[in-house]
Design a protein around this motif. Structure first.
Motif, PDB file in Angstrom:
ATOM      1  N   ILE A   1       0.835  -1.200   0.000  1.00  0.00           N
ATOM      2  CA  ILE A   1       0.000   0.000   0.000  1.00  0.00           C
ATOM      3  C   ILE A   1       0.868   1.248   0.000  1.00  0.00           C
ATOM      4  O   ILE A   1       0.584   2.225  -0.713  1.00  0.00           O
ATOM      5  CB  ILE A   1      -0.972  -0.009   1.196  1.00  0.00           C
ATOM      6  CG1 ILE A   1      -2.028  -1.103   1.005  1.00  0.00           C
ATOM      7  CG2 ILE A   1      -1.646   1.356   1.355  1.00  0.00           C
ATOM      8  CD1 ILE A   1      -3.002  -1.234   2.159  1.00  0.00           C
ATOM      9  N   GLY A   2       1.950   1.236   0.762  1.00  0.00           N
ATOM     10  CA  GLY A   2       2.849   2.377   0.783  1.00  0.00           C
ATOM     11  C   GLY A   2       3.448   2.637  -0.587  1.00  0.00           C
ATOM     12  O   GLY A   2       3.526   3.791  -1.038  1.00  0.00           O
ATOM     13  N   ALA A   3       3.851   1.579  -1.275  1.00  0.00           N
ATOM     14  CA  ALA A   3       4.414   1.728  -2.617  1.00  0.00           C
ATOM     15  C   ALA A   3       3.359   2.226  -3.603  1.00  0.00           C
ATOM     16  O   ALA A   3       3.642   3.078  -4.458  1.00  0.00           O
ATOM     17  CB  ALA A   3       4.990   0.401  -3.094  1.00  0.00           C
ATOM     18  N   ALA A   4       2.132   1.707  -3.479  1.00  0.00           N
ATOM     19  CA  ALA A   4       1.044   2.138  -4.363  1.00  0.00           C
ATOM     20  C   ALA A   4       0.747   3.623  -4.173  1.00  0.00           C
ATOM     21  O   ALA A   4       0.580   4.368  -5.149  1.00  0.00           O
ATOM     22  CB  ALA A   4      -0.203   1.306  -4.109  1.00  0.00           C
ATOM     23  N   GLN A   5       0.689   4.048  -2.936  1.00  0.00           N
ATOM     24  CA  GLN A   5       0.416   5.459  -2.668  1.00  0.00           C
ATOM     25  C   GLN A   5       1.509   6.344  -3.262  1.00  0.00           C
ATOM     26  O   GLN A   5       1.233   7.436  -3.764  1.00  0.00           O
ATOM     27  CB  GLN A   5       0.279   5.687  -1.166  1.00  0.00           C
ATOM     28  CG  GLN A   5      -0.987   5.076  -0.584  1.00  0.00           C
ATOM     29  CD  GLN A   5      -1.055   5.197   0.921  1.00  0.00           C
ATOM     30  OE1 GLN A   5      -0.020   5.210   1.612  1.00  0.00           O
ATOM     31  NE2 GLN A   5      -2.258   5.266   1.467  1.00  0.00           N
ATOM     32  N   GLY A   6       2.736   5.871  -3.216  1.00  0.00           N
ATOM     33  CA  GLY A   6       3.835   6.630  -3.786  1.00  0.00           C
ATOM     34  C   GLY A   6       3.735   6.786  -5.290  1.00  0.00           C
ATOM     35  O   GLY A   6       4.282   7.734  -5.867  1.00  0.00           O
ATOM     36  N   LYS A   7       3.020   5.866  -5.940  1.00  0.00           N
ATOM     37  CA  LYS A   7       2.834   5.922  -7.387  1.00  0.00           C
ATOM     38  C   LYS A   7       1.472   6.510  -7.772  1.00  0.00           C
ATOM     39  O   LYS A   7       1.129   6.557  -8.960  1.00  0.00           O
ATOM     40  CB  LYS A   7       2.955   4.524  -7.989  1.00  0.00           C
ATOM     41  CG  LYS A   7       4.331   3.904  -7.853  1.00  0.00           C
ATOM     42  CD  LYS A   7       5.343   4.551  -8.787  1.00  0.00           C
ATOM     43  CE  LYS A   7       5.081   4.218 -10.236  1.00  0.00           C
ATOM     44  NZ  LYS A   7       6.131   4.761 -11.150  1.00  0.00           N
ATOM     45  N   GLY A   8       0.688   6.928  -6.776  1.00  0.00           N
ATOM     46  CA  GLY A   8      -0.640   7.476  -7.063  1.00  0.00           C
ATOM     47  C   GLY A   8      -1.653   6.422  -7.458  1.00  0.00           C
ATOM     48  O   GLY A   8      -2.660   6.728  -8.119  1.00  0.00           O
ATOM     49  N   ILE A   9      -1.412   5.173  -7.063  1.00  0.00           N
ATOM     50  CA  ILE A   9      -2.320   4.070  -7.380  1.00  0.00           C
ATOM     51  C   ILE A   9      -3.322   3.902  -6.244  1.00  0.00           C
ATOM     52  O   ILE A   9      -2.930   3.761  -5.076  1.00  0.00           O
ATOM     53  CB  ILE A   9      -1.528   2.764  -7.574  1.00  0.00           C
ATOM     54  CG1 ILE A   9      -0.580   2.895  -8.774  1.00  0.00           C
ATOM     55  CG2 ILE A   9      -2.465   1.573  -7.770  1.00  0.00           C
ATOM     56  CD1 ILE A   9       0.402   1.738  -8.901  1.00  0.00           C
ATOM     57  N   HIS A  10      -4.598   3.911  -6.565  1.00  0.00           N
ATOM     58  CA  HIS A  10      -5.622   3.738  -5.533  1.00  0.00           C
ATOM     59  C   HIS A  10      -5.696   2.272  -5.107  1.00  0.00           C
ATOM     60  O   HIS A  10      -5.364   1.364  -5.879  1.00  0.00           O
ATOM     61  CB  HIS A  10      -6.971   4.223  -6.048  1.00  0.00           C
ATOM     62  CG  HIS A  10      -7.030   5.721  -6.195  1.00  0.00           C
ATOM     63  ND1 HIS A  10      -7.885   6.512  -5.463  1.00  0.00           N
ATOM     64  CD2 HIS A  10      -6.310   6.577  -6.959  1.00  0.00           C
ATOM     65  CE1 HIS A  10      -7.708   7.776  -5.784  1.00  0.00           C
ATOM     66  NE2 HIS A  10      -6.757   7.838  -6.700  1.00  0.00           N
ATOM     67  N   VAL A  11      -6.130   2.061  -3.863  1.00  0.00           N
ATOM     68  CA  VAL A  11      -6.105   0.715  -3.270  1.00  0.00           C
ATOM     69  C   VAL A  11      -7.491   0.330  -2.785  1.00  0.00           C
ATOM     70  O   VAL A  11      -8.198   1.138  -2.159  1.00  0.00           O
ATOM     71  CB  VAL A  11      -5.103   0.644  -2.101  1.00  0.00           C
ATOM     72  CG1 VAL A  11      -5.027  -0.785  -1.552  1.00  0.00           C
ATOM     73  CG2 VAL A  11      -3.722   1.116  -2.539  1.00  0.00           C
ATOM     74  N   ALA A  12      -7.863  -0.913  -3.059  1.00  0.00           N
ATOM     75  CA  ALA A  12      -9.155  -1.451  -2.634  1.00  0.00           C
ATOM     76  C   ALA A  12      -8.951  -2.651  -1.722  1.00  0.00           C
ATOM     77  O   ALA A  12      -7.910  -3.309  -1.747  1.00  0.00           O
ATOM     78  CB  ALA A  12      -9.970  -1.879  -3.858  1.00  0.00           C
ATOM     79  N   SER A  13      -9.964  -2.920  -0.914  1.00  0.00           N
ATOM     80  CA  SER A  13     -10.026  -4.172  -0.161  1.00  0.00           C
ATOM     81  C   SER A  13     -11.122  -5.028  -0.782  1.00  0.00           C
ATOM     82  O   SER A  13     -11.928  -4.545  -1.578  1.00  0.00           O
ATOM     83  CB  SER A  13     -10.313  -3.914   1.320  1.00  0.00           C
ATOM     84  OG  SER A  13     -11.496  -3.137   1.473  1.00  0.00           O
ATOM     85  N   HIS A  14     -11.180  -6.282  -0.397  1.00  0.00           N
ATOM     86  CA  HIS A  14     -12.032  -7.252  -1.094  1.00  0.00           C
ATOM     87  C   HIS A  14     -12.770  -8.112  -0.081  1.00  0.00           C
ATOM     88  O   HIS A  14     -12.181  -8.647   0.849  1.00  0.00           O
ATOM     89  CB  HIS A  14     -11.150  -8.124  -1.987  1.00  0.00           C
ATOM     90  CG  HIS A  14     -11.895  -9.021  -2.918  1.00  0.00           C
ATOM     91  ND1 HIS A  14     -12.441  -8.569  -4.105  1.00  0.00           N
ATOM     92  CD2 HIS A  14     -12.179 -10.335  -2.863  1.00  0.00           C
ATOM     93  CE1 HIS A  14     -13.021  -9.570  -4.729  1.00  0.00           C
ATOM     94  NE2 HIS A  14     -12.883 -10.661  -3.996  1.00  0.00           N
ATOM     95  N   ASP A  15     -14.090  -8.217  -0.263  1.00  0.00           N
ATOM     96  CA  ASP A  15     -14.912  -9.083   0.594  1.00  0.00           C
ATOM     97  C   ASP A  15     -14.799  -8.721   2.066  1.00  0.00           C
ATOM     98  O   ASP A  15     -14.663  -9.599   2.939  1.00  0.00           O
ATOM     99  CB  ASP A  15     -14.522 -10.558   0.411  1.00  0.00           C
ATOM    100  CG  ASP A  15     -14.978 -11.127  -0.928  1.00  0.00           C
ATOM    101  OD1 ASP A  15     -15.773 -10.464  -1.607  1.00  0.00           O
ATOM    102  OD2 ASP A  15     -14.537 -12.226  -1.285  1.00  0.00           O
ATOM    103  N   ASP A  16     -14.875  -7.437   2.399  1.00  0.00           N
ATOM    104  CA  ASP A  16     -14.847  -7.020   3.807  1.00  0.00           C
ATOM    105  C   ASP A  16     -16.066  -7.584   4.517  1.00  0.00           C
ATOM    106  O   ASP A  16     -17.201  -7.404   4.075  1.00  0.00           O
ATOM    107  CB  ASP A  16     -14.844  -5.488   3.907  1.00  0.00           C
ATOM    108  CG  ASP A  16     -13.594  -4.876   3.284  1.00  0.00           C
ATOM    109  OD1 ASP A  16     -12.537  -5.522   3.333  1.00  0.00           O
ATOM    110  OD2 ASP A  16     -13.689  -3.761   2.747  1.00  0.00           O
ATOM    111  N   ASP A  17     -15.831  -8.257   5.643  1.00  0.00           N
ATOM    112  CA  ASP A  17     -16.951  -8.932   6.307  1.00  0.00           C
ATOM    113  C   ASP A  17     -17.272  -8.404   7.702  1.00  0.00           C
ATOM    114  O   ASP A  17     -18.236  -8.856   8.317  1.00  0.00           O
ATOM    115  CB  ASP A  17     -16.709 -10.443   6.365  1.00  0.00           C
ATOM    116  CG  ASP A  17     -15.354 -10.815   6.957  1.00  0.00           C
ATOM    117  OD1 ASP A  17     -14.634  -9.909   7.431  1.00  0.00           O
ATOM    118  OD2 ASP A  17     -15.018 -12.011   6.946  1.00  0.00           O
ATOM    119  N   THR A  18     -16.472  -7.456   8.221  1.00  0.00           N
ATOM    120  CA  THR A  18     -16.790  -6.844   9.523  1.00  0.00           C
ATOM    121  C   THR A  18     -16.402  -5.371   9.498  1.00  0.00           C
ATOM    122  O   THR A  18     -15.462  -4.977   8.796  1.00  0.00           O
ATOM    123  CB  THR A  18     -16.023  -7.519  10.680  1.00  0.00           C
ATOM    124  OG1 THR A  18     -14.619  -7.253  10.526  1.00  0.00           O
ATOM    125  CG2 THR A  18     -16.273  -9.026  10.721  1.00  0.00           C
TER     126      THR A  18
END
Length: 384
Positions: free
Chosen positions: A217-234
């Motif tokens: 996530i830190g590397a993605a943020q540094g590249k301006g890439i948005h991040v998602a989570s998947h199948d959040d259950d709580t």
């Protein structure tokens, strides 16, 4: 200057619908809505069809089936990308994030090295494509081998969206080991012994997952890439992931998790096939219920691009919402979630990614599709 004048359309604006309206496009950008004239521009009469923004699909893993339509049956990657490109254009999708799984399952496409080659093939094909083809890398957090490959894709600008997912037994859609084994058996036709080994390996690899998530996530943020989570259950899981920098919640399992994501300013994503089928394939919350509860920001194709446009035009009746609100689920909202400020709305200054929609025997279908004002798909229906 390239100028295109679209007339006779029912135009879906961000918050309104204009009947018998016109649009002027100059050099691929929307220059005016209902201008006094289109003098000097190429004119196209849409004959009453609905004109909406081109759809933006944040999660579509149908490319995996184009690459591997049957287990261990592989097509050349450029061929597969070309077919997916055409399918999406015909569906009215003008920006697609091809979802590729990095899970080190060593099972067909879901093999990290192979998945990376598919990501690079998408990137290589895009300059030749009908639409804007992007890469959504889905990282299985129990896999310790994928991060290095994912970091390489980020560094090469061959990743446009990252999601983190945990499909180990007891998480998300797999409530127990039996559910996970059933999925593996149905999808990959493995023997009992092979299933035992896969399950044991999945559970063993969970150690160190949090550190891997933070690093990616830190590397993605540094590249301006948005991040998602998947199948959040709580709600607790949503809170943890949001604190790490996740801004999109894909397929929250229940209403509580969806509400928690919205409360933290995250965009929620649900599947359009769920709308058409009336249920989730894994027993999670129905997408229709999420829309009616006001906790759905985006619809995605998931595994079926053609379902998007049909879902959009059925939702006003099914959920009691306006057409403009329904269209935002596949245009302005996903554009905002992915940080694509140049598209997603019929508004002056926005890129002219557009879809003219015909209604054939009550079924919404893409009739004409434009990418930056350029026609990329046309279907000639006898009626509608």
């Amino acid at each position: 200057m390239n100028r295109l004048y679209l007339t006779g359309a029912r135009v879906v604006l961000p918050n309104d619908v204009l009947d018998d309206a016109a649009l002027l496009i100059e050099d691929g950008v929307i220059a005016a809505i209902n201008p006094e004239s289109g003098h000097g521009a190429q004119t196209l009469d849409l004959m009453g069809k609905t004109l909406m923004p081109g759809m933006i699909d944040l999660h579509c893993d149908a490319l995996e089936k184009e690459v591997e339509p049957r287990p261990n049956v592989h097509f050349p990657l450029d061929f597969a990308c070309a077919q997916a490109d055409k399918r999406n254009a015909a569906a009215g999708v003008t920006t697609v994030f091809h979802a590729l799984s990095f899970a080190n399952e060593e099972l067909g496409v879901r093999n990290n090295a192979f998945a990376a080659s598919v990501a690079r093939a998408v990137h290589a094909w895009n300059p030749h494509g009908l639409i804007d083809n992007r890469v959504h890398c889905r990282y299985e957090v129990t896999d310790p081998t994928a991060p290095e490959i994912l970091l390489e894709l980020m560094a090469a600008d061959e990743m446009h969206l990252l999601s983190v997912m945990d499909h180990s037994p007891g998480q998300g859609q797999f409530k127990d080991i039996a559910a996970y084994r059933d999925y593996l058996a149905r999808t990959y036709k493995k023997s009992e012994g092979e299933l035992d080994a896969l399950v044991e390996n999945k559970l063993a690899q969970a150690e160190g997952a949090m550190e891997r998530i933070r690093r990616l996530i830190g590397a993605a943020q540094g590249k301006g890439i948005h991040v998602a989570s998947h199948d959040d259950d709580t709600p607790e899981k949503v809170e943890t992931l949001h604190a790490l920098g996740v801004g999109i919640s894909e397929f929250p399992i229940n209403l509580e998790s969806a509400r928690a994501a919205r409360a933290r300013g995250m965009s929620t994503v649900f599947g359009a096939p769920n709308i058409l089928r009336g249920k989730s394939q894994s027993g999670a919350i129905r997408a229709l219920d999420a829309v009616m509860a006001g906790v759905a920001d985006c619809l995605c194709a998931d595994y079926h691009p053609a379902s998007l446009i049909v879902a959009v035009f059925r939702l006003p009746e099914l959920a009691g919402i306006g057409l403009a609100e329904s269209v935002r689920l596949v245009s302005a909202n996903p554009a905002r979630a992915a940080g694509l400020g140049d598209r997603g709305e019929i508004a002056v200054g926005k890129r002219a990614d557009l879809v003219a929609v015909a209604h054939i025997n009550g079924l919404a279908q893409a009739s004409s599709v434009f990418l930056a004002g350029k026609p990329v798909f046309e279907a000639r229906f006898d009626h509608g």
